[in-house]
Design a protein around this motif. Structure first.
Motif, PDB file in Angstrom:
ATOM      1  N   LEU A  26       0.830  -1.209   0.000  1.00  0.00           N
ATOM      2  CA  LEU A  26       0.000   0.000   0.000  1.00  0.00           C
ATOM      3  C   LEU A  26       0.864   1.258   0.000  1.00  0.00           C
ATOM      4  N   ILE A  79     -11.688   4.013   2.235  1.00  0.00           N
ATOM      5  CA  ILE A  79     -10.671   4.134   3.293  1.00  0.00           C
ATOM      6  C   ILE A  79     -11.316   4.606   4.593  1.00  0.00           C
ATOM      7  N   LEU A 118      -8.692  -0.765   8.891  1.00  0.00           N
ATOM      8  CA  LEU A 118      -7.519   0.073   9.147  1.00  0.00           C
ATOM      9  C   LEU A 118      -7.529   0.493  10.618  1.00  0.00           C
ATOM     10  N   GLN A 142     -13.401   2.037   6.430  1.00  0.00           N
ATOM     11  CA  GLN A 142     -12.644   0.967   7.084  1.00  0.00           C
ATOM     12  C   GLN A 142     -11.757   1.486   8.225  1.00  0.00           C
ATOM     13  N   CYS A 143     -11.776   2.807   8.496  1.00  0.00           N
ATOM     14  CA  CYS A 143     -10.890   3.361   9.521  1.00  0.00           C
ATOM     15  C   CYS A 143     -11.440   3.151  10.929  1.00  0.00           C
ATOM     16  N   VAL A 197      -8.025  -2.097   0.759  1.00  0.00           N
ATOM     17  CA  VAL A 197      -8.587  -1.503   1.974  1.00  0.00           C
ATOM     18  C   VAL A 197      -9.951  -2.106   2.306  1.00  0.00           C
ATOM     19  N   PHE A 240      -0.913   2.519   9.682  1.00  0.00           N
ATOM     20  CA  PHE A 240      -2.142   2.809   8.936  1.00  0.00           C
ATOM     21  C   PHE A 240      -2.455   4.302   8.916  1.00  0.00           C
TER      22      PHE A 240
END
Length: 1755
Positions: A470, A578, A501, A581-582, A496, A528
């Motif tokens: 990544l 992104i 993450l 998924q954080c 992702v 991350f």
């Protein structure tokens, strides 16, 4: 769950759509589906009992297919079987209208799609009705005459239908099919193709093992031996391969394929058509009839496994022999096939593994344990494929195929597949100079992403690569390289989505039970946050570089370009993935960052602004509460501060800051509705300020804000798409996110968070509508009534607001109401609409704004059309609003379609085919549920047509025929959609459209006329009014279109109108399908049979049509004549009187008992069919006694049970009727054709030239004459006879063509004439044909050939004996020169070829006649004789269970020829190459004769190489080789011939014979011949690779032969031997082993004699010494080894290179060879030199560098 459901439903559903259970209103669906299903069952049953196919049955079967789209197969097993049986009956109704048949067939296919739901016990279907349907349509006897029109799709629909029904055919079906089609198996006839394709399509292969003796065992041996013995890819071979592939796949483990495996792989290799050898010629047949890759793949994957492992060995051999073709530097038409093979094979093996290990067991035969794939099998398979796949990654066709292959291979063996891909990816991410390498490797990484991230036992270290990948991919977000940017976005988004993450580094201290890899992952996950922030920086840089000012000057458009909009899409979707998924910590940092970026800068709103706003929207969607708290107050304050000043509202160009804040606000509010409620007062205030801005850009943004606020509070949608339900916000001690890397979503615990509008939200939405929409409508209404003036801009502004209100709150407004329009169509069943519940309860107490908007819009529209029709912008807006009023319930069809498409793409790129069972990522599953909800909203099939719709559609029609073309086209598109939505509304609208075309209506403008034509034409996807499948409409439209030519608005000056008429005609021609006129179903109760009002009209029509057509024969327009001829030929076919047929038993005819076993070919029981000049029917009684069999295939393979023959003459209809005995139609024809004036004109026109040099024999005219002579016997012969005699004597091509058409029609039309008539006919024809053949010219010989071939087609040769005897008289007699001779042969060949195997006597006579003439002087006659020989020997085939033929044999002929070639072989060779002295004339003469003979024989060989079914015999090899030896002028022919012969297929038993011939020639004294042996070997071995490899002795023989020729005295031969050797090494036919290497090294060390001072006049300089030859041979051997691996460096290579370098300064030719080899080595290894370097030691590298650098010139 199941139990409860079946209680509600009252049955256990077969297989319903699981996603329905996850909808927020799932509990209401069972009652709803039950209700719909009972309606469908009741009405469908009623319609069938009433025999009302249209509209009843059609309407309700459509409802059933919609039901299946919405609920899957949600009915009980009993209902399922009944539905299938009912539809099967409907599909096979004889003479059912095609479009209906297709509709029923598609539904039936859908019902049968999931085979596992119904076993053979539940359902049995008969095969014969299907076969009759298939035969009637695909082999239609009337279609070519234009009597029937079928759509193009019908073939594939029928085939799919048969495939779906196949598993359910009865157990006796196989035997019945064999009895039906075996008699058609005559390899020289077209029926072979028909029979074999029927076998492929119909034979059932899924019978259970205990029934195999009634299934494939009845035919397997017979068909496989046929396949093994046939050659040259006849078109039916492909069907056999498809059949075997299916058989193998359905019965893995029950058939022993081992004996056939080398043959199967050899043929697969041949079918790839790879260019091989030094002369690359491919027979064109191979290109067109090559095997279908998808079936090849199926077959190969079914052969793998099992105890013997033979298939895998051969597969590895196949790939290692073709690997080098995958290298990116190779390119050709064959590449597509290779890539397809590469992509599909792993997928097929994965499918098989899934079936063996993971699929739920069903009634289909399971694979026995002994034949299941073992772990070892899988490893071998993956290893054999890796090398070609890694090469194909960088192919010129793109990396997609390789990526798909890698995806499937990685599912099976990640530890073998992913490391080499990573090895290629890391360097590619580092390099800046080769972007192509980067895009290719990234797309392959995307394919293996899931296998990499989820690790598993096989590849536990996989996940550790994720972060490095990544981080290194980030530089790919590059504003300068678009494709790199897109693939990087896709790459990051893919990875992702699979990984939460979350920073888990704290777990290192808290947990003690982590494995090594898990610890590594935990510590890596600390990066991350860094990754997310760096990604954002990259994106900001990308945005900064793409602002409008930077990318474009003011002059250009202000819209986004296509590329920019793609980047925008990629950016926003990746960023939102992104953020989804954080973890919350990382999210907050990111939010802070994006907020600062967005609020500290001011962006223009077209390009950069849209991207930034998208990023902010992504943040707001993930965590609405936190984000709105920051954004909304900021934006509202900014807007309020600027908009306080009154003058801002009237500015044309608004302040940038105001626009940007509006844009930002409008995007941020696209979030969960109940989170917005907190800010409603602020938002309403902003709306009131900004909706009435003067600036268009400003109020459009405000409208967007309104639209988004309304949407958020009115729709149902999921609010989060996280990869784990419940998100990641739990303490690390309870939940460790790294455990969830790559985890699929669990369908039963998806736990979707739905947004369902609350009462508060709906009331807020209605508050907004009352506040904003109401006043706009009032203004517009006052304007429409003329009470208030508004400027155009104001009208447009109000319309925009109305439109956005509709778009935002469309789902809250109930559909339009109105009275249904009665009497559109009569039906005895109810045709009502079904309403689906989509989670909305309409609130009846509130005002229905849809009706209000509708009222005002219609008033406004009429006002604008009256007063200001040029206000097109407002009209566009109104058209959009009408479209939304009609159809919009919260989502648009186009958006749904594109989402459905992208959903399928993502699903494909990330699915796990090995485990199956919907193991998708959670986000995908949620998306799929959402799509199911939208599908329910958009399902509007079969809506009732109400008065309000009628009014709106008339308005649309008015717009569709208005003045401005853009308005017209927009309105037409809306109109077409509406036409497809409401039941039977076309009938109501058509009269209104046709008004504009009426010539009496003088007020029509050109624009209205064009608009109306466009309305009839329709768009490519929607309804076409010009040919609805409905006679009531056609009877109105077609005459109107024809009459419209007289309208005043019609002008031929306007090309657009002319083009429109052409398109209309074209569409009607192309899309019109035969529609039933009078259709009644059998077994009809009399009271209800459909009385058809049309039948009388049609009868009158057809009578007039006949008169019209006959007069058009002599019309001056060529196209009219063409149509008239087809029409009358068709009518002839229809009024033909049927001839009676009676069944005959073949064994009674020939007094020979039928044989019990199958024996094909010439047998005693089909002898009587053959032509025998001693017993021809030459008298009346012979003729009557003779049984004529017209079709050529009967009796060749076996006899049918009952042969249908024509009854004797006295039982047939009477011939030569008088005029009084004829029907009315026949009389019309009779009068015209017995009128001499008419015939004069007619023949005059027929013998005109249409297009000079392009005309050909016309089958249409032939059909016309055949029909005339068939229906009226010889009534017209006396009138035509003088014309024929006149035309035959005239050598003009058009005159000759005309008479050829008449004669062939005559011969075919006299099929049923009495003997006396036939005899007198031939007395007339024979002299005519003689004259014609002596007048033949270069333009007409093809027409005469066609004429005779057409005349002889499907006719018993004994009926035509006059013709054959006349043609056989003496074709090559020299009269009229060589050209006429060649033409006579050509015509004769045409006739005999049609007769195939039934004229052995004529073939013998012809061969005897031609043999002395083989040495003809004239080239053209020789070539024609060569081609005739092909047909003479065509029948001599060696197919299984076929008797030796009584036609001429090739082998006898070859022996006789070789004898005559003696003089060539025996002449002393020295003389031949020098000048011949005068005294040797006699010998020379003999030789010339022999050479001419050879030329003819060669022509025959070349012609038959691509045609015959069986291989050339080894002794035939000698012809071309002798030629090469002796006559240089014929080199080209000989080479062609050899090249074609070497591609032939060899059988194991023939190999020794061929090799011995080659060895003999290799000893020949002519070096040309020795050279040829090598080129022949190259191709022969490659095209029969596996047959050779399975025979050890043959391999050794080839090897010794090549190595022997390496030491040939002739330089060319040595070099060719080296090339051959290198090729064999490269395709792994020979391997580089120690003895071979030692042999070459020894040869290299041969000492050369010292160069002595040459004595003067010394001879022997020119002949090389034996030592030099041997030394050169050794060097060539080494060089061959080096060149054999152009793309890699095997372990033995460095040493060989060192050995070679020692010879760099040897004498020529050695030095040359070494230099060439080194430069080639350098060229092919240059690209990957960094990797190849590692194979060498330092010393070797030093030497190499010296060698490869060119020598210095200054030394």
């Amino acid at each position: 769950m199941k139990k409860a459901q079946s209680d509600i439903l009252g049955f256990v559903p077969q297989k319903d759509i699981v996603y329905n259970k996850l909808l927020p209103y799932a509990d209401r669906l069972d009652d709803e589906s039950n209700d719909i299903l009972s309606k469908i069952k009741g009405n469908l049953g009623r319609a069938v009992q009433l025999r009302e196919i249209w509209p009843g049955v059609l309407f309700w079967t459509r409802k059933l297919s919609t039901y299946m789209r919405l609920y899957g197969r949600k009915f009980s097993k009993e209902d399922h079987v009944l539905f299938i049986k009912l539809l099967y009956e409907l599909v096979t109704i004889p003479r059912l209208e095609i479009s209906m048949m297709q509709g029923f067939a598609r539904l039936l296919i859908n019902l049968l799609k999931k085979r596992e739901l119904l076993s053979r016990e539940d359902l049995e279907l008969p095969w014969r009705p299907l076969y009759e349907l298939h035969d009637r349509i695909l082999f239609s006897k009337t279609e070519h005459l234009g009597l029937n029109w079928f759509p193009n799709s019908v073939e594939s629909v029928l085939k799919t239908l048969v495939k779906s029904c196949r598993p359910y055919f009865s157990e006796s079906a196989t035997q019945e099919m064999l009895d039906e089609w075996r008699p058609l198996l005559c390899p020289f006839d077209v029926t072979m193709q028909k029979a074999i394709s029927n076998f492929e399509l119909f034979l059932p292969t899924t019978l259970p093992p205990e029934l195999h003796h009634k299934g494939f065992k009845l035919w397997f041996d017979e068909l496989i031996s046929l396949w093994v013995s046939v050659q040259n890819l006849p078109s039916w071979e492909v069907h056999l391969v498809n059949l075997f592939a299916r058989l193998a796949n359905d019965n893995i483990g029950y058939i022993d394929w081992d004996p056939y495996i080398p043959k199967i792989f050899t043929r697969i290799l041949r079918s790839l058509n790879l260019p091989v050898g030094t002369s690359q010629m491919i027979v064109s047949r191979y290109v067109t009839n090559a095997y279908d890759i998808s079936h090849v793949v199926l077959w190969v994957s079914a052969l793998l496994g099992g105890p013997s492992k033979q298939a895998q060995a051969h597969l590895s051999g196949l790939f290692s022999s073709i690997t080098s073709f995958f290298h990116p530097s190779n390119h050709g038409r064959w590449l597509v096939k290779l890539m397809k093979l590469l992509q599909r094979l792993p997928a097929s093996v994965v499918r098989r593994l899934h079936r063996e290990r993971y699929r739920k067991p069903t009634w289909l035969t399971p694979i026995p344990d002994s034949h299941k794939l073992t772990e070892e099998d899988i490893t071998d398979f993956v290893e054999s494929m890796m090398q070609p796949v890694l090469l194909a990654m960088f192919s010129k066709t793109g990396s997609l195929d390789a990526a798909q292959a890698l995806q499937n291979l990685a599912l099976m063996r990640p530890e073998l597949v992913i490391p080499p891909v990573l090895e290629k990816t890391y360097p590619a991410l580092e390099t800046l100079t080769e972007p192509h390498q980067l895009t290719a490797t990234l797309s392959c990484m995307i394919g293996v992403a899931r296998s990499l991230v989820s690790g598993g036992q096989r590849f536990p270290e996989g996940p550790t690569h994720m972060l490095p990948l990544l981080m290194r991919a980030l530089p790919g977000v590059d504003p300068n390289d678009f494709s790199k940017c897109m693939i990087t976005f896709q790459f990051i988004a893919t990875f992702v989505t699979l990984v939460p993450l979350v920073d888990c580094s704290s777990a290192l201290h808290e947990k003690t039970d982590l494995t090594e890899v898990e610890r590594e992952m935990c510590s890596a996950s600390a990066e991350f946050e860094d990754f997310v922030l760096q990604f954002m920086d990259r994106c900001f840089a990308l945005i900064d570089s793409s602002t409008l000012e930077q990318t474009r000057e003011e002059t250009e458009t202000e819209k986004m370009t296509h590329l920019e909009s793609l980047v925008e899409l990629g950016l926003s979707s990746t960023f939102s993935t992104i953020l989804t998924q954080c973890s919350l910590d990382i999210f907050k940092v990111a939010l802070e960052k994006v907020f600062n970026f967005a609020t500290t800068n001011i962006f223009e709103t077209r390009v950069a602004g849209r991207m930034v706003a998208d990023m902010c929207r992504a943040a707001a969607k993930c965590h609405p509460a936190e984000s709105l708290k920051m954004f909304v107050p900021h934006c509202c304050n900014a807007i309020n501060q600027i908009a306080v000043n009154e003058e801002v509202l009237n500015e044309e160009e608004l302040d940038k800051e105001l626009l940007w804040n509006l844009q930002l606000l409008s995007e941020v509010t696209r979030v969960d509705g109940d989170k917005i409620l907190r800010y409603r007062s602020d938002l309403v205030q902003v709306l009131q300020l900004t909706l009435h801005l003067k600036c268009k850009q400003g109020y459009t943004l405000a409208c967007n804000l309104l639209h988004h606020i309304l949407r958020s509070s009115a729709l149902i949608y999921p609010t989060e798409y996280c990869s784990v339900p419940g998100g990641f916000n739990q303490p690390i001690s309870d939940y460790l996110p790294i455990k969830d890397w790559g985890r699929p979503g669990d369908l039963w615990n998806l736990d979707i968070q739905w947004h369902v509008p609350s009462v508060e939200e709906t009331s807020f939405a209605f508050y907004l509508l009352d506040l904003i929409l109401q006043p706009e409508l009032q203004r517009l209404q006052r304007f429409a009534l003329g009470e208030q003036d508004m400027s155009r801009d104001d009208v447009l502004q109000s319309l925009t607001i109305v439109q956005h209100c509709l778009l935002g709150a469309g789902s809250l407004m109930p559909p339009l109401k109105g009275e249904p329009i009665p009497e559109l169509v009569h039906s005895m069943v109810i045709l009502d609409e079904t309403t689906l519940y989509t989670g909305m309860e309409y609130d009846e107490s509130r005002e229905n704004y849809r009706d209000a908007v509708c009222r005002v819009m219609r008033q406004l529209l009429h006002y604008i059309l009256e007063h200001s029709e040029d206000d097109t912008k407002s009209l566009f807006s109104i058209i959009k609003i009408i479209s939304d009023l009609l159809h919009f319930k919260g989502s648009h069809k186009q958006e749904f379609d594109s989402r459905w498409k992208s959903f399928n793409l993502v699903k494909k790129s990330m699915e796990n085919r090995l485990h199956g069972r919907k193991q998708h990522i959670r986000a995908l599953l949620i998306d799929r549920v959402m799509l199911q909800h939208e599908l329910r909203k958009l399902t509007v099939e079969g809506c009732q047509y109400r008065s309000i719709h009628q009014e709106l559609m008339r308005d649309l029609l008015r717009l569709s025929t208005s003045t401005y073309s853009q308005v017209r086209s927009k309105a037409q598109n809306v109109l077409f959609t509406a036409l497809g939505t409401y039941n039977f509304c076309c009938r109501d609208l058509i009269p209104h459209v046709l008004e504009f075309l009426n010539p009496d209506n003088s007020s029509v403008t050109q624009q209205q006329f064009k608009g109306a034509l466009y309305c009839l034409l329709g768009n490519h996807s929607g309804v076409c009014l010009a040919n609805l499948h409905d006679w009531e409409c056609i009877i109105l439209t077609w005459p109107a279109i024809v009459r419209s030519g007289l309208s005043s608005a019609m002008s031929l000056e306007k090309p657009s109108i002319v083009r429109l008429f052409d398109d209309l005609a074209d569409k009607i021609h192309r899309q019109y399908e035969t529609i039933g006129i009078d259709f009644s179903v059998r077994k009809t109760p009399t009271a209800l049979s459909q009385i058809n009002p049309w039948s009388k009209a049609i009868a009158i029509l057809s009578k007039n049509f006949l008169c019209i057509s006959n007069t058009y024969f002599v019309c001056s327009a060529q196209i009219m004549r063409y149509v008239a001829i087809s029409a009358v030929a068709g009518i002839m076919k229809q009024i033909k009187r049927p001839h009676k047929k009676i069944p005959v038993s073949p064994s009674d005819l020939c007094e020979v008992k039928e044989l019990s076993a199958i024996v094909a070919g010439d047998r005693p029981d089909n002898q009587w069919l053959q032509y025998d000049s001693s017993s021809l029917p030459r008298t009346q009684q012979d003729w009557d006694r003779c049984v004529f069999v017209e079709k050529t295939h009967w009796g060749y393979y076996c006899w049918p049970r009952k042969l249908m023959m024509y009854a004797p003459l006295e039982e047939q209809p009477k011939q030569n009727l008088t005029r009084e005995e004829m029907t009315e139609r026949e009389q019309i024809m009779f009068d015209h054709f017995s009128d001499p004036v008419f015939i004069n004109q007619f023949i005059e026109f027929l013998s005109l030239e249409d297009r000079k040099g392009k005309d050909k024999f016309s089958p249409r005219r032939f059909c016309l004459f055949k029909g005339l002579f068939r229906n009226f016997s010889d009534a017209f012969l006396p009138i035509l006879r003088p014309h024929m005699e006149r035309l035959v004597a005239d050598s003009h091509e058009s005159k000759q063509r005309c008479v050829a058409e008449i004669i062939s029609g005559l011969i075919r039309g006299c099929k049923h004439w009495s003997y006396s008539r036939v005899e007198s006919l031939w007395e007339l024809l024979c002299p005519l044909l003689r004259t014609a053949l002596s007048n033949i010219t270069i333009e007409t010989y093809a027409d005469w050939g066609t004429c005779i071939a057409t005349a002889c087609e499907s006719r018993d040769p004994r009926k035509l004996h006059w013709l054959f005897e006349m043609l056989m008289e003496s074709p090559v007699n020299g009269e009229g020169g060589s050209f006429v001779d060649a033409c006579r042969l050509y015509v004769l060949q045409g006739g005999l070829a049609q007769q195939e195997w039934r004229v052995p006597e004529l073939l013998h006579r012809l061969l005897q006649y031609l043999e002395p003439k083989l040495t003809q002087v004239y080239k053209n006659v020789r070539e024609r004789i060569g081609s005739v020989l092909t047909y003479i020997f065509m029948i001599d085939v060696n197919l299984p269970c076929t008797q030796p033929t009584t036609s001429p044999h090739i082998s006898d002929f070859t022996e006789r020829i070789l004898l005559q070639l003696k003089p060539l072989i025996e002449g002393d060779e020295e003389i031949q190459n020098h000048v011949v002295e005068e005294n040797e004339v006699e010998e020379q003469d003999e030789r010339t004769q022999a050479i001419k003979l050879l030329k003819t024989v060669l022509k025959w060989q070349i012609a038959s190489a691509g045609r015959s079914f069986s291989t050339a015999l080894p002794e035939q090899l000698q012809f071309p080789v002798h030629l090469l030896t002796h006559v240089c002028s014929l080199k080209k022919d000989a080479k062609t011939c050899l090249s074609l012969m070497s591609q032939g297929l060899l059988y194991t038993e023939q190999i020794p014979m061929v090799l011995s011939v080659l060895q003999e020639i290799a000893g020949s004294s002519s070096w040309h011949a020795r050279y040829t042996v090598l080129t022949y070997l190259q191709i022969m071995v490659f095209y029969n690779l596996f047959t050779f490899m399975s025979d050890q002795k043959a391999m050794n023989d080839v090897r010794t032969l090549v190595i022997r020729l390496l030491e040939d005295e002739q330089l060319e031969v040595r070099e060719m031997a080296a090339t051959t050797l290198s090729g064999f090494l490269q395709c792994n036919f020979l391997s580089m082993d120690t003895p071979m290497q030692a042999h070459f090294e020894a040869l290299c060390k041969t000492c050369l004699p010292k160069k002595r001072k040459r004595e003067l006049g010394a001879i022997g300089d020119t002949i090389p010494s034996a030592d030099l030859v041997r030394r050169h041979a050794g060097v060539l051997g080494l060089s061959a080894c080096i060149l054999s691996s152009p793309y890699d460096v095997p372990t033995w290579m460095p040493q060989l290179l060192m050995d070679l370098s020692a010879h760099l300064n040897d004498t020529q030719p050695i030095e040359m060879t070494v230099k060439k080899t080194l430069s080639n080595f350098r060229r092919t290894h240059h690209d990957n030199w960094q990797q190849h370097k590692q194979q060498f030691t330092d010393d070797q590298l030093l030497v190499l560098t010296d060698l490869l650098v060119s020598p210095c010139y200054y030394a």
